[in-house]
Design an enzyme around this catalytic site. Structure first.
Site, PDB file in Angstrom:
ATOM      1  N   TYR A  18       0.848  -1.201   0.000  1.00  0.00           N
ATOM      2  CA  TYR A  18       0.000   0.000   0.000  1.00  0.00           C
ATOM      3  C   TYR A  18       0.883   1.250   0.000  1.00  0.00           C
ATOM      4  CZ  TYR A  18      -3.734   3.233   1.234  1.00  0.00           C
ATOM      5  OH  TYR A  18      -4.618   4.286   1.237  1.00  0.00           O
ATOM      6  N   HIS A  22       1.510   4.168  -3.102  1.00  0.00           N
ATOM      7  CA  HIS A  22       1.298   5.599  -2.895  1.00  0.00           C
ATOM      8  C   HIS A  22       2.592   6.389  -3.049  1.00  0.00           C
ATOM      9  CE1 HIS A  22      -2.655   4.326  -1.585  1.00  0.00           C
ATOM     10  NE2 HIS A  22      -3.028   5.577  -1.749  1.00  0.00           N
ATOM     11  N   TYR A  41      -3.708  16.078   0.954  1.00  0.00           N
ATOM     12  CA  TYR A  41      -4.304  14.761   1.174  1.00  0.00           C
ATOM     13  C   TYR A  41      -3.233  13.909   1.841  1.00  0.00           C
ATOM     14  CZ  TYR A  41      -7.237  10.647  -0.056  1.00  0.00           C
ATOM     15  OH  TYR A  41      -8.044   9.529  -0.023  1.00  0.00           O
ATOM     16  N   TRP A  76      -7.381   3.675 -10.708  1.00  0.00           N
ATOM     17  CA  TRP A  76      -6.702   3.577  -9.410  1.00  0.00           C
ATOM     18  C   TRP A  76      -7.445   2.611  -8.504  1.00  0.00           C
ATOM     19  CZ3 TRP A  76      -2.050   4.779  -7.663  1.00  0.00           C
ATOM     20  CH2 TRP A  76      -1.823   4.748  -6.281  1.00  0.00           C
ATOM     21  N   TRP A  77      -8.757   2.705  -8.456  1.00  0.00           N
ATOM     22  CA  TRP A  77      -9.540   1.776  -7.636  1.00  0.00           C
ATOM     23  C   TRP A  77      -9.283   0.334  -8.052  1.00  0.00           C
ATOM     24  CZ3 TRP A  77     -15.004   4.450  -7.890  1.00  0.00           C
ATOM     25  CH2 TRP A  77     -15.000   5.582  -7.058  1.00  0.00           C
TER      26      TRP A  77
END
Length: 103
Positions: A18, A22, A41, A76-77
């Site tokens: 993860y 990112h 963000y 992205w999802w």
């Protein structure tokens, strides 16, 4: 500026993956977020529970909501679906958090 916070969950054996994904955020994803009013963000991980805490500062709720309809966001999802809890459309299961204190 509008402040938002969400809770999500990454699979316990996927913490490093993860973070890696990112760290290598696609430039077109970053551009889309900024184009839709993201001022900042940040995502934090509780390693013990695998719970993610996302904190966003955005310009406008309606403009921000349009991110879900973009092709890059859908890609992205799909990319993230194998490492975190998701809905049937591969969007992350995200719970909006309510503000209770600010200094």
């Amino acid at each position: 500026m509008i402040k938002k916070a969400v809770r999500m969950k990454v699979y316990s054996d996927k913490h490093e993956e993860y973070k890696r994904r990112h760290d290598e955020l696609w430039p077109e994803m970053e551009q889309m977020l900024k184009a839709h009013g993201a001022i900042s963000y940040s995502i934090f991980l509780d390693v013990e529970t695998s719970v993610l805490f996302g904190y966003l500062e955005i310009e406008d709720e309606e403009r921000w909501a349009l991110t879900a309809q973009t092709e890059i966001n859908k890609r992205w999802w799909d990319y993230m679906e194998d490492i975190m809890e998701t809905n049937p459309d591969h969007s992350p299961i995200a719970v909006d958090l309510c503000p209770v204190f600010e200094l």
